[in-house]
Design an enzyme around this catalytic site. Structure first.
Site, PDB file in Angstrom:
ATOM      1  N   ASP A  33      -6.831  -8.724  -4.319  1.00 54.96           N
ATOM      2  CA  ASP A  33      -6.762  -7.294  -4.001  1.00 54.96           C
ATOM      3  C   ASP A  33      -7.337  -6.471  -5.146  1.00 54.96           C
ATOM      4  OD1 ASP A  33      -6.283  -4.788  -3.073  1.00 54.96           O
ATOM      5  OD2 ASP A  33      -4.108  -4.877  -3.237  1.00 54.96           O
ATOM      6  N   HIS A  39      -6.290  -7.273   0.356  1.00 46.98           N
ATOM      7  CA  HIS A  39      -5.367  -6.143   0.234  1.00 46.98           C
ATOM      8  C   HIS A  39      -4.307  -6.203   1.328  1.00 46.98           C
ATOM      9  CE1 HIS A  39      -3.861  -2.207  -0.771  1.00 46.98           C
ATOM     10  NE2 HIS A  39      -4.155  -1.735   0.435  1.00 46.98           N
ATOM     11  N   ASP A  66       0.857  -1.179   0.000  1.00 49.79           N
ATOM     12  CA  ASP A  66       0.000   0.000   0.000  1.00 49.79           C
ATOM     13  C   ASP A  66       0.906   1.246   0.000  1.00 49.79           C
ATOM     14  OD1 ASP A  66      -3.129   0.678   0.615  1.00 49.79           O
ATOM     15  OD2 ASP A  66      -1.862   2.076   1.731  1.00 49.79           O
TER      16      ASP A  66
END
Length: 298
Positions: free
Chosen positions: A247, A277, A120
């Site tokens: 994801d 994710h 991320d």
């Protein structure tokens, strides 16, 4: 810059997270936190989390790295975890987060030969640091992340997420993490994700980060990210793409990285099965094993 510091008692009784916090100043008294596992003289593996989590996310990754003789260093980004929290959304910029994290890793900790692991926002920051300081980096692992330049549209699910974070009267941190997982988080784990944020005044970082992602070609961060792409595509460093199979936010970046970055050639890139994710939460031990194999083999 007005900053807040989460009281340490908020972090009592964290499940499966026995690591003692360590701290370093990264800018005018701004304190950044991190935890370590494994031998102090092991090869350093830096673990960078994303929005809206903190180093707790890596609690099942770190033991696998330590068992392989590696020095696992899990960082709390500024505004998250035990790190200090600038109180205004405007205090958070992409460039500042890159510099704060670079200062911790390369100036305060004086790391070299780093394996940079980012998921991320940890990837958006870690890939920039790696590209801008290639002499300090030995390897790179991208796990459910990317390096957007604003030249390619973001998926609709991401825009919905951005709007929800900006508009929510009360930002439910644990709920956001749960939404990015395939597994059901126990109550004590959800509480651990809420722990850094005693009230809404502490949440400027989580609220700011979606708005800092470059979504147009003229974004302030776009030139630096394009320059980083130019370095990364030809950088002579092993580059592992370790994405999950579930994801919807960053999944489309895996084939782009594999096609574009020369350091991915000749490596076996794992697909982490059954994870969302936040693959560290859904399959942390497996991710840790894959990173350990990659580091020791290269």
């Amino acid at each position: 810059m007005r900053t807040l510091r989460t009281p340490e008692e908020r972090f009592a009784d964290l499940p499966d997270f026995p690591y003692e916090p360590r701290y370093a100043d990264v800018a005018d008294g701004l304190r950044m936190a991190y935890v370590e596992a494994g031998p102090g003289d092991g090869e350093p593996v830096v673990l960078l989390h994303g929005e809206p989590s903190w180093s707790f996310l890596y609690r099942h990754v770190m033991p696998e790295l330590a068992a392989a003789g590696l020095r696992a260093i899990a960082v709390d980004l500024i505004g998250f975890g035990r790190s200090d929290k600038p109180a205004e959304i405007a205090d958070h910029t992409y460039a500042r987060h890159v510099e704060w994290t670079r200062t911790l890793l390369l100036d305060a900790l004086e790391l070299s030969g780093v394996t940079m692991v980012g998921q991320d926002w940890g990837g958006l920051i870690g890939l920039r640091i790696a590209a801008e300081n290639p002499g300090s980096v030995a390897r790179i692992v991208a796990a459910n992340t990317g390096l957007p330049t604003g030249d390619i549209p973001m998926p609709e699910v991401w825009h919905r997420f951005k709007d929800a974070v900006l508009k929510a009267p009360v930002l439910d941190i644990a709920r956001l993490v749960q939404a990015g997982c395939t597994s059901e988080l126990p109550a004590e784990v959800r509480a651990a994700y809420d722990a850094p944020f005693p009230d809404e005044s502490y949440k400027a970082g989580p609220r700011a980060m979606p708005g800092l992602v470059p979504i147009s070609p003229d974004d302030p961060a776009a030139p630096a990210n394009r320059a980083a792409w130019e370095v990364l595509t030809t950088l002579d460093r092993p580059f592992l793409v370790a994405f999950s199979d579930g994801d919807p936010i960053t999944g489309g970046m895996a084939p782009v990285l594999l096609k574009s970055i020369s350091g991915t050639s000749g490596l076996a890139h794992p697909v982490i099965k059954g994870a969302g994710h936040f693959l560290q939460e859904d399959a942390g031990a497996e991710l840790g094993r894959q990173i350990a194999v990659f580091v020791t083999a290269t």
